[in-house]
Design an enzyme around this catalytic site. Structure first.
Site, PDB file in Angstrom:
ATOM      1  N   HIS A  76      63.903   9.328  20.303  1.00  0.00           N
ATOM      2  CA  HIS A  76      63.335   9.254  18.948  1.00  0.00           C
ATOM      3  C   HIS A  76      64.274   9.869  17.902  1.00  0.00           C
ATOM      4  CE1 HIS A  76      59.370   8.865  21.232  1.00  0.00           C
ATOM      5  NE2 HIS A  76      59.600   7.709  20.664  1.00  0.00           N
ATOM      6  N   ASP A 170      62.537  -0.534  16.802  1.00  0.00           N
ATOM      7  CA  ASP A 170      62.247   0.291  17.974  1.00  0.00           C
ATOM      8  C   ASP A 170      61.294  -0.496  18.871  1.00  0.00           C
ATOM      9  OD1 ASP A 170      60.525   3.522  18.369  1.00  0.00           O
ATOM     10  OD2 ASP A 170      61.568   2.216  19.801  1.00  0.00           O
ATOM     11  N   THR A 172      60.316  -3.133  22.362  1.00  0.00           N
ATOM     12  CA  THR A 172      60.504  -3.320  23.790  1.00  0.00           C
ATOM     13  C   THR A 172      61.722  -4.210  24.006  1.00  0.00           C
ATOM     14  OG1 THR A 172      58.848  -5.064  23.470  1.00  0.00           O
ATOM     15  CG2 THR A 172      58.094  -3.020  24.526  1.00  0.00           C
TER      16      THR A 172
HETATM   17  N1  SAM Z   1      61.495   3.194  23.541  1.00  0.00           N
HETATM   18  C1  SAM Z   1      61.085   1.850  23.921  1.00  0.00           C
HETATM   19  C2  SAM Z   1      62.256   1.025  24.415  1.00  0.00           C
HETATM   20  O1  SAM Z   1      63.408   1.373  24.104  1.00  0.00           O
HETATM   21  O2  SAM Z   1      61.981   0.038  25.129  1.00  0.00           O
HETATM   22  C3  SAM Z   1      60.393   1.217  22.759  1.00  0.00           C
HETATM   23  C4  SAM Z   1      59.187   2.008  22.403  1.00  0.00           C
HETATM   24  S1  SAM Z   1      57.945   1.275  21.498  1.00  0.00           S
HETATM   25  C5  SAM Z   1      56.572   1.693  22.466  1.00  0.00           C
HETATM   26  C6  SAM Z   1      58.149  -0.465  21.722  1.00  0.00           C
HETATM   27  C7  SAM Z   1      57.109  -1.185  20.878  1.00  0.00           C
HETATM   28  O3  SAM Z   1      57.556  -2.483  20.464  1.00  0.00           O
HETATM   29  C8  SAM Z   1      55.761  -1.441  21.591  1.00  0.00           C
HETATM   30  O4  SAM Z   1      54.787  -0.588  21.043  1.00  0.00           O
HETATM   31  C9  SAM Z   1      55.459  -2.926  21.334  1.00  0.00           C
HETATM   32  O5  SAM Z   1      54.087  -3.159  21.064  1.00  0.00           O
HETATM   33  C10 SAM Z   1      56.356  -3.186  20.143  1.00  0.00           C
HETATM   34  N2  SAM Z   1      56.671  -4.605  19.888  1.00  0.00           N
HETATM   35  C11 SAM Z   1      57.116  -5.534  20.770  1.00  0.00           C
HETATM   36  N3  SAM Z   1      57.260  -6.731  20.146  1.00  0.00           N
HETATM   37  C12 SAM Z   1      56.905  -6.546  18.828  1.00  0.00           C
HETATM   38  C13 SAM Z   1      56.846  -7.385  17.681  1.00  0.00           C
HETATM   39  N4  SAM Z   1      57.184  -8.691  17.749  1.00  0.00           N
HETATM   40  N5  SAM Z   1      56.453  -6.848  16.507  1.00  0.00           N
HETATM   41  C14 SAM Z   1      56.116  -5.524  16.430  1.00  0.00           C
HETATM   42  N6  SAM Z   1      56.141  -4.667  17.482  1.00  0.00           N
HETATM   43  C15 SAM Z   1      56.530  -5.185  18.668  1.00  0.00           C
END
Ligand code: SAM
Length: 290
Positions: A76, A170, A172
């Protein structure tokens, strides 16, 4: 980049270990003591939280490690401070993804920040984080913060021109709902939404096993008009190979040296780490000089 590069990780949990196997890297990461605390299936992904024996609470999304109580601070801090300290006056910050709210907390430590808008597609992630990682959510009620739960791709398409100084992706991995956040059309929208001098930051996986993806991200940024693209690196034990990265680029000129000493409270980031994170290993220099 072959389709095999992003094979889904298998979660081979046994009764006292959570083992995440990363097929792309032929590696695995395991944490001892897997007492399950929470599970939620949203329309987008499966969110699980476990209590580990020595790494605090652990969040997995679709079987992938997302957050551990022990090492999330490195991620973070490195997703936020290098970019904010590389911008002359970051006022309006957009976080796409980041649903665990740890990056939001770091962004809001900067007094120059006037608005921090977090857009995550899945509210289940934030619900789980508020319950099991309250320390990551302690800035959620900051008056400068706005949390939204829609697709970041749609939000960016609707955002006004020149309305942000920093965009932090940030998300997935580039599969499932996150896939569209690694494409030229999305980056072109980010370019439009950033003000001159603005910075885009994206978690860009592992330099050790995902170099083709990092090259594709940075080439796509160049294609839509970004400049000064670079990849910073840091150690993150709970992510595949433990060697992780965030890539950045600018709308206009910039350099990546810290404009001032780190004056916000951190546990990992400081001015020396800032400069060190931007030092490029020889294979990265060669990969981007071609
Ligand atoms: N630290 C993690 C990593 O490096 O893989 C990422 C953490 S964060 C929890 C990842 C977030 O991306 C998730 O909460 C997921 O719901 C979000 N996410 C995935 N696709 C997305 C999209 N199209 N729009 C917004 N958020 C998205």
């Amino acid at each position: 980049m072959s389709d095999n590069d992003l094979l889904p990780n298998r979660n081979l949990q046994t009764e006292d270990w959570i083992i995440e196997a990363c097929d792309a890297g032929g590696s695995a990461f395991a944490l001892k003591g897997a007492k399950k605390l929470h599970e939620a299936q949203s329309p987008f992904q499966k969110v699980e939280v476990y209590e580990s024996e020595q790494w605090g609470n652990v969040m997995l999304i679709d079987g992938y490690y997302m957050v551990t109580g022990k090492d999330n601070f490195v991620y973070h801090e490195m997703m936020s401070h290098p970019a904010l300290y590389s911008h002359a006056n970051p006022k309006d910050v957009v976080i796409i993804g980041g649903g665990d709210c740890g990056t939001l907390r770091e962004v809001l430590k900067h007094p120059s920040v006037a608005t921090a808008t977090q857009i995550d597609i899945d509210q289940e992630v934030t619900i789980a984080s508020e319950k099991f990682f309250p320390e990551l959510c302690d800035s959620n009620n900051d008056p400068r913060a706005q949390l939204m739960w829609i697709d970041g791709i749609q939000w960016m398409a609707d955002a006004p021109d020149a309305s942000a100084d920093i965009i932090i992706i940030d998300s997935t991995d580039p599969i499932g709902p996150g896939e569209g956040l690694f494409t030229r059309p999305f980056y072109a929208q980010c370019m439009r939404v950033l003000r001159d001098g603005g910075i885009i930051v994206q978690q860009s996986e592992s330099p050790l096993i995902h170099l083709p993806l990092i090259k594709a991200i940075r080439q796509a940024w160049r294609d839509v008009g970004f400049s000064n693209d670079i990849t910073e690196q840091f150690f993150l034990p709970s992510y595949p190979t433990g060697w992780w990265s965030a890539s950045m680029a600018c709308k206009g000129d910039n350099n990546w040296q810290a404009k001032r000493d780190c004056d916000v409270s951190t546990r990992y980031y400081n001015s020396a780490i800032h400069n060190g994170a931007f030092a490029q290993p020889q294979f990265l220099l060669e990969a981007f000089s071609q």
